[in-house]
Write a protein that holds these residues in place. Sequence first.
Motif, PDB file in Angstrom:
ATOM      1  N   ARG A   8      23.401 -59.771 -23.269  1.00 53.50           N
ATOM      2  CA  ARG A   8      23.835 -60.458 -21.930  1.00 53.50           C
ATOM      3  C   ARG A   8      23.132 -60.044 -21.055  1.00 53.50           C
ATOM      4  NH1 ARG A   8      29.023 -56.279 -21.102  1.00 53.50           N
ATOM      5  NH2 ARG A   8      27.895 -54.675 -20.913  1.00 53.50           N
ATOM      6  N   PHE A   9      23.440 -60.384 -19.664  1.00 50.30           N
ATOM      7  CA  PHE A   9      22.397 -60.057 -18.484  1.00 50.30           C
ATOM      8  C   PHE A   9      22.475 -58.581 -18.287  1.00 50.30           C
ATOM      9  CE2 PHE A   9      22.190 -58.832 -13.956  1.00 50.30           C
ATOM     10  CZ  PHE A   9      20.990 -59.526 -13.848  1.00 50.30           C
ATOM     11  N   THR A  10      21.241 -57.867 -18.074  1.00 50.52           N
ATOM     12  CA  THR A  10      21.203 -56.399 -18.103  1.00 50.52           C
ATOM     13  C   THR A  10      20.526 -56.207 -16.738  1.00 50.52           C
ATOM     14  OG1 THR A  10      19.001 -56.536 -19.180  1.00 50.52           O
ATOM     15  CG2 THR A  10      20.836 -56.096 -20.645  1.00 50.52           C
TER      16      THR A  10
ATOM     17  N   SER B 142       9.282 -56.584 -17.416  1.00 49.49           N
ATOM     18  CA  SER B 142       9.443 -57.761 -18.552  1.00 49.49           C
ATOM     19  C   SER B 142       8.396 -58.881 -18.719  1.00 49.49           C
ATOM     20  CB  SER B 142      10.849 -58.391 -18.197  1.00 49.49           C
ATOM     21  OG  SER B 142      11.017 -58.899 -17.289  1.00 49.49           O
TER      22      SER B 142
ATOM     23  N   ILE C  97       5.507 -58.003 -20.772  1.00 44.14           N
ATOM     24  CA  ILE C  97       6.048 -58.110 -22.288  1.00 44.14           C
ATOM     25  C   ILE C  97       5.846 -59.486 -22.501  1.00 44.14           C
ATOM     26  CG2 ILE C  97       8.017 -57.636 -23.907  1.00 44.14           C
ATOM     27  CD1 ILE C  97       7.349 -55.023 -22.908  1.00 44.14           C
ATOM     28  N   TRP C  98       6.470 -60.373 -21.879  1.00 43.51           N
ATOM     29  CA  TRP C  98       6.544 -61.935 -22.364  1.00 43.51           C
ATOM     30  C   TRP C  98       4.961 -62.420 -22.486  1.00 43.51           C
ATOM     31  CZ3 TRP C  98      10.029 -63.601 -25.226  1.00 43.51           C
ATOM     32  CH2 TRP C  98      11.323 -63.032 -24.834  1.00 43.51           C
TER      33      TRP C  98
ATOM     34  N   TYR D 190       3.018 -63.957 -25.486  1.00 42.96           N
ATOM     35  CA  TYR D 190       2.376 -65.614 -25.582  1.00 42.96           C
ATOM     36  C   TYR D 190       0.902 -65.192 -25.919  1.00 42.96           C
ATOM     37  CZ  TYR D 190       6.495 -67.717 -23.977  1.00 42.96           C
ATOM     38  OH  TYR D 190       7.759 -68.111 -23.839  1.00 42.96           O
TER      39      TYR D 190
ATOM     40  N   SER E  22       8.571 -69.274 -27.455  1.00 45.38           N
ATOM     41  CA  SER E  22       9.351 -69.935 -26.279  1.00 45.38           C
ATOM     42  C   SER E  22      10.756 -70.133 -26.524  1.00 45.38           C
ATOM     43  CB  SER E  22       8.391 -71.435 -25.780  1.00 45.38           C
ATOM     44  OG  SER E  22       9.181 -72.080 -24.956  1.00 45.38           O
TER      45      SER E  22
ATOM     46  N   HIS F 201      12.404 -66.996 -25.947  1.00 44.49           N
ATOM     47  CA  HIS F 201      12.655 -66.505 -24.631  1.00 44.49           C
ATOM     48  C   HIS F 201      13.620 -67.423 -24.016  1.00 44.49           C
ATOM     49  CE1 HIS F 201       9.679 -65.883 -20.865  1.00 44.49           C
ATOM     50  NE2 HIS F 201      10.798 -65.410 -20.642  1.00 44.49           N
TER      51      HIS F 201
ATOM     52  N   ARG G 249      15.993 -71.168 -15.378  1.00 45.94           N
ATOM     53  CA  ARG G 249      15.455 -70.685 -16.386  1.00 45.94           C
ATOM     54  C   ARG G 249      15.320 -71.698 -17.384  1.00 45.94           C
ATOM     55  NH1 ARG G 249      15.832 -64.954 -16.375  1.00 45.94           N
ATOM     56  NH2 ARG G 249      16.064 -64.420 -14.231  1.00 45.94           N
TER      57      ARG G 249
ATOM     58  N   ARG H  23      11.940 -76.183 -23.155  1.00 46.08           N
ATOM     59  CA  ARG H  23      12.265 -74.965 -23.387  1.00 46.08           C
ATOM     60  C   ARG H  23      13.775 -75.269 -24.142  1.00 46.08           C
ATOM     61  NH1 ARG H  23      11.454 -71.552 -17.811  1.00 46.08           N
ATOM     62  NH2 ARG H  23       9.208 -71.922 -17.977  1.00 46.08           N
TER      63      ARG H  23
ATOM     64  N   CYS I 264      18.132 -54.684 -24.553  1.00 42.03           N
ATOM     65  CA  CYS I 264      17.071 -55.797 -24.648  1.00 42.03           C
ATOM     66  C   CYS I 264      16.367 -55.684 -25.888  1.00 42.03           C
ATOM     67  CB  CYS I 264      16.167 -55.955 -23.284  1.00 42.03           C
ATOM     68  SG  CYS I 264      16.978 -56.064 -21.769  1.00 42.03           S
TER      69      CYS I 264
ATOM     70  N   ALA J  68       1.898 -71.043 -17.918  1.00 41.16           N
ATOM     71  CA  ALA J  68       3.062 -70.496 -17.829  1.00 41.16           C
ATOM     72  C   ALA J  68       2.907 -68.764 -17.175  1.00 41.16           C
ATOM     73  CB  ALA J  68       3.502 -70.221 -19.259  1.00 41.16           C
TER      74      ALA J  68
ATOM     75  N   ASP K 214       1.894 -67.251 -12.867  1.00 41.58           N
ATOM     76  CA  ASP K 214       2.736 -66.522 -11.695  1.00 41.58           C
ATOM     77  C   ASP K 214       2.951 -65.057 -12.092  1.00 41.58           C
ATOM     78  OD1 ASP K 214       5.779 -67.562 -12.719  1.00 41.58           O
ATOM     79  OD2 ASP K 214       3.949 -67.351 -13.848  1.00 41.58           O
TER      80      ASP K 214
HETATM   81  C1  LIG Z   1      12.238 -58.795 -25.456  1.00 44.63           C
HETATM   82  C2  LIG Z   1      12.926 -58.862 -24.286  1.00 44.63           C
HETATM   83  C3  LIG Z   1      14.341 -59.183 -24.381  1.00 44.63           C
HETATM   84  C4  LIG Z   1      15.219 -59.171 -23.301  1.00 44.63           C
HETATM   85  N1  LIG Z   1      16.643 -59.433 -23.159  1.00 44.63           N
HETATM   86  C5  LIG Z   1      17.116 -59.541 -22.003  1.00 44.63           C
HETATM   87  C6  LIG Z   1      18.441 -59.546 -22.213  1.00 44.63           C
HETATM   88  O1  LIG Z   1      19.302 -59.238 -23.241  1.00 44.63           O
HETATM   89  N2  LIG Z   1      19.143 -59.685 -21.115  1.00 44.63           N
HETATM   90  C7  LIG Z   1      18.486 -59.628 -19.863  1.00 44.63           C
HETATM   91  O2  LIG Z   1      19.399 -59.769 -18.612  1.00 44.63           O
HETATM   92  N3  LIG Z   1      17.300 -59.833 -19.781  1.00 44.63           N
HETATM   93  C8  LIG Z   1      16.503 -59.445 -20.877  1.00 44.63           C
HETATM   94  N4  LIG Z   1      15.282 -59.607 -20.815  1.00 44.63           N
HETATM   95  C9  LIG Z   1      14.527 -59.959 -19.319  1.00 44.63           C
HETATM   96  C10 LIG Z   1      14.419 -61.456 -19.419  1.00 44.63           C
HETATM   97  O3  LIG Z   1      14.038 -62.120 -20.636  1.00 44.63           O
HETATM   98  C11 LIG Z   1      13.573 -61.897 -18.136  1.00 44.63           C
HETATM   99  O4  LIG Z   1      12.102 -61.376 -18.437  1.00 44.63           O
HETATM  100  C12 LIG Z   1      14.026 -61.468 -16.858  1.00 44.63           C
HETATM  101  O5  LIG Z   1      15.111 -61.995 -16.596  1.00 44.63           O
HETATM  102  C13 LIG Z   1      13.097 -61.847 -15.633  1.00 44.63           C
HETATM  103  O6  LIG Z   1      13.182 -63.374 -15.900  1.00 44.63           O
HETATM  104  P1  LIG Z   1      12.145 -64.158 -14.770  1.00 44.63           P
HETATM  105  O7  LIG Z   1      12.798 -65.606 -14.269  1.00 44.63           O
HETATM  106  O8  LIG Z   1      11.210 -63.388 -13.877  1.00 44.63           O
HETATM  107  O9  LIG Z   1      11.150 -64.734 -15.905  1.00 44.63           O
HETATM  108  P2  LIG Z   1      10.762 -64.398 -17.304  1.00 44.63           P
HETATM  109  O10 LIG Z   1      11.896 -64.853 -18.241  1.00 44.63           O
HETATM  110  O11 LIG Z   1      10.409 -62.916 -17.346  1.00 44.63           O
HETATM  111  O12 LIG Z   1       9.520 -65.249 -17.711  1.00 44.63           O
HETATM  112  C14 LIG Z   1       7.999 -64.874 -17.288  1.00 44.63           C
HETATM  113  C15 LIG Z   1       7.284 -66.377 -17.094  1.00 44.63           C
HETATM  114  O13 LIG Z   1       7.327 -66.838 -18.410  1.00 44.63           O
HETATM  115  C16 LIG Z   1       7.381 -68.323 -18.314  1.00 44.63           C
HETATM  116  N5  LIG Z   1       8.693 -68.810 -19.198  1.00 44.63           N
HETATM  117  C17 LIG Z   1       9.980 -68.435 -18.911  1.00 44.63           C
HETATM  118  N6  LIG Z   1      10.719 -68.980 -19.965  1.00 44.63           N
HETATM  119  C18 LIG Z   1       9.525 -69.540 -20.797  1.00 44.63           C
HETATM  120  C19 LIG Z   1      10.041 -70.141 -22.063  1.00 44.63           C
HETATM  121  N7  LIG Z   1      10.843 -70.424 -22.324  1.00 44.63           N
HETATM  122  N8  LIG Z   1       8.945 -70.629 -22.462  1.00 44.63           N
HETATM  123  C20 LIG Z   1       7.567 -70.909 -22.169  1.00 44.63           C
HETATM  124  N9  LIG Z   1       7.584 -69.961 -20.928  1.00 44.63           N
HETATM  125  C21 LIG Z   1       8.544 -69.544 -20.227  1.00 44.63           C
HETATM  126  C22 LIG Z   1       7.605 -68.782 -16.836  1.00 44.63           C
HETATM  127  O14 LIG Z   1       6.473 -69.146 -16.152  1.00 44.63           O
HETATM  128  C23 LIG Z   1       7.972 -67.432 -16.291  1.00 44.63           C
HETATM  129  O15 LIG Z   1       7.622 -67.188 -15.059  1.00 44.63           O
HETATM  130  C24 LIG Z   1      14.436 -59.551 -21.995  1.00 44.63           C
HETATM  131  C25 LIG Z   1      13.003 -59.497 -21.775  1.00 44.63           C
HETATM  132  C26 LIG Z   1      12.569 -59.123 -23.000  1.00 44.63           C
HETATM  133  C27 LIG Z   1      10.671 -59.182 -23.096  1.00 44.63           C
END
Ligand SMILES: Cc1cc2nc3c(=O)[nH]c(=O)nc-3n(C[C@H](O)[C@H](O)[C@H](O)COP(=O)(O)OP(=O)(O)OC[C@H]3O[C@@H](n4cnc5c(N)ncnc54)[C@H](O)[C@@H]3O)c2cc1C
Length: 564
Positions: free
Chosen positions: A179-181, A188, A191-192, A196, A226, A229, A258, A265, A353, A474, A477
Motif C-alpha cells: 500500500r502507500f508507504t 525511488s 531505482i526505477w 528501465y 512498466s 511499476h 500516476r 501503462r 516496498c 520517461a 524528469d
Molecule cells: C521496487 C519499488 C517498490 C515500491 N513500492 C511502493 C509501495 O509499496 N508503496 C509506495 O507508496 N511506494 C512504493 N514505491 C515508490 C513508488 O513506486 C514511486 O516511486 C513513488 O511513489 C514516487 O512516485 P513518482 O510519481 O515521483 O514517480 P515514480 O513512480 O517514481 O516514477 C518515476 C518516473 O517514471 C516514469 N513512469 C512512472 N510510471 C511509469 C510506468 N508505469 N511506465 C513507464 N514509465 C513510468 C515517469 O516518467 C515518472 O516520472 C516503490 C518503489 C520501488 C522502486
Amino acid sequence: SENVTSNGTEVTDEIKNNFCRIDKDENVGATCDITFKEINEINGKIRPELLNIVHSDFFKYFKLDLYSQCPFWNDNNGYCVNRACAVDVIEDWDKLPSYWQPEVLGKLDKSGSEEASLDTQDEFLNHLCDNKGPNKNIRATTNTNNYGLVGKQDIEYCDVDEFSKKTAALVDLTANPERFTGYGGEQSSLIWSSIYKENCFIDNKKKNDTSDNQCLAKKVFFRLISGLHASIAVHLSNDYLNTETGKWGPNLELFMARVGNFPERVANIYFNYAIVSKAIYKISPFLENLDFCNDYDEKTKERIMHIASNLNTKIFNEDLLFQDDLTSEFKDQFRSRFKNVTRIMDCVHCDRCRLWGKVQTTGYATSLKILFEMDDQDASSVVNNLTKYELIALFNTFDRISQSVQSINNFEKLYYKKINSNNVFANLFSKNNFFKMLQSFVSNVSNKSEKVIVNTGANTVTTRDDKDVTPADAFKDIKMPATKNRKPTSENNIKNRWHQAFETEWHNYKEAVRFILRSYADLPRNVYNIIVRKVSSIWNSFVGVDNYLPVQDSNPNVYTLDFH
Ligand SMILES: Cc1cc2nc3c(=O)[nH]c(=O)nc-3n(C[C@H](O)[C@H](O)[C@H](O)COP(=O)(O)OP(=O)(O)OC[C@H]3O[C@@H](n4cnc5c(N)ncnc54)[C@H](O)[C@@H]3O)c2cc1C
C-alpha cells in the motif's frame, strides 16, 4: 502517440471519452490473443479463489533478506540513507502524526512471522504442508549442482539461492499489505531509472540491424517492468492514507495522475496479467500431480485448478519470442538483465516496498522461466525443480496484478461518478450562454496548465506536464546524483576554476534578470486568471455545485493534483 491505441488503430472520440482511453474490445498486445474485456471477465471469475489461495498458510509466507547489500552501487556512500532523503516527498516530517512517518508506513509487521518458534524456517512451511515429513515434490531450498539447470545452461531469471540464506526471514505477506508507504523522491526514482536502463539490449552479432524478434523482446521487457511499476502505483493509490480522516482508501486523483492518464501503462498491467496467467496455465497439469499442502488444506489444489480452468493458451503466445538461434544470445541477455532487476530490489530503502518488489520480480522471473525455458521435453523437470518460494511468489504476483485489474475497474466507477457530478452544472446550462463560455474558458486555461506537482527532493517542487511519455522521455524528469568533481591535475586547473566561477556567476545574474522581467510580463495574465477563477468559484457556490476548479490540497506537502 495520442492518436493511436496500443494496437495502432486510430483513437476515436468514443475511446477518447472512455476512462483511460482504452478500447476494451482490443487485444492487449501483439503477443496476446485476448482483449481487455475478456481479462476483466476472467478476473471477475477467479478473484475470490485467488484471494483464498494467497491467504492460505502455504501461500502467505515469503522469505526476505533485509540485510542483503545493494549489489550495484555503494548504498552507504554518496547515496541516500537518511530518513528525509529516502522519503523526501513530504517536507516537514516531525509535524506529521506518527502514523504518517515512513518508518511506520513502510515498516514490516513482524508479528506474523513465525521464525522464532521454529528450528528452521523451511521446516515451518513443510510442516504446514505435510506433517509426516518434508515435502518431496516442491523444493524447499536450492541445490546449485542440479537445481534449475538443463544440461549446463542457466535458466534462472532471478537468484533462487537467496531464499536459502541464513539471514532470510519468513514474513507473513497478509500482515504486510502492499500500500502507500510515503516512499518516493530521488531514491525511488533512481531505482526505477536503473530498472528501465536494464532494457538496453546490445546486439553483438548484427550491429545496427535489430530483427523484429529482438524488437519484440525489448518491447516485452519494457512492458513487463512498466506494468510492474504501474501496478505498484495502482496499489498505492488504491490503499492510500487520507491524512485528514486517518483512513485508508482509494485516491482517484492520484490514480489518474500516476496511471489512468497513461493508456499505455494501463495496457501494460493487462499485459502482465496475460504473462503470469499463461505461466500458471502452462504448469497447471503438473500442479495437479504435485504433493503440496494436500494434507493441510485440500481446497488449495482445487482452487488452483478452478483458476486454471478459466485460463487458456491464447492469453499469451510465448512462441513468438526467441524463435531462432540468432535470438538465443538475446534471450541470454533478457534473462540476465531481468535477474538484475530482481537484484535491484536489494537497493530499495523502504522495507515494505522491497518485500513486495522482491515478491513480484520473483513472480515475474518464475513466469518467464516457465514460458521461455520449459519446452515439451523438460517440462516436468522445470516444474519439479521450482522452489516453494517461486511458487508462492508466482501466485502472489498473480494476486497483485489481479488486484490491480479489479482496482482499475473500481476506479472507473469512481471516475464516472465524479464526471457525472461535475456534469450537473453543465447540464443545467446546456445552451451557449455566458457562464458556459466562462466555464469552458476556465477549463481550457486550466487544461493548458494541467500539471502534476511532484517533489524532486531537497524541499523543491517542480511541475511536469501530465501527458503520455515515450520510454525515451520517461526519465527526462529524473535528477541523477551529482557527478563527483575531479581533482585538479595541473596548475591550469586553478585558472579554469576562476573562469568557471565567473561563468556561473554571470549565468546566475542573467537568470535573475530574466526572472524579474518575466514576472513583470506575466503579471497582467496572472491577475486576469485569478479574477476569472474567483468569478467562476463565486458563481459555483451561488448555484450550489462543487467547485469546478480544484481546491488546493489542505496538505500541500503531499500532492497537489489538478483533476477534471
Ligand atoms: C521496487 C519499488 C517498490 C515500491 N513500492 C511502493 C509501495 O509499496 N508503496 C509506495 O507508496 N511506494 C512504493 N514505491 C515508490 C513508488 O513506486 C514511486 O516511486 C513513488 O511513489 C514516487 O512516485 P513518482 O510519481 O515521483 O514517480 P515514480 O513512480 O517514481 O516514477 C518515476 C518516473 O517514471 C516514469 N513512469 C512512472 N510510471 C511509469 C510506468 N508505469 N511506465 C513507464 N514509465 C513510468 C515517469 O516518467 C515518472 O516520472 C516503490 C518503489 C520501488 C522502486
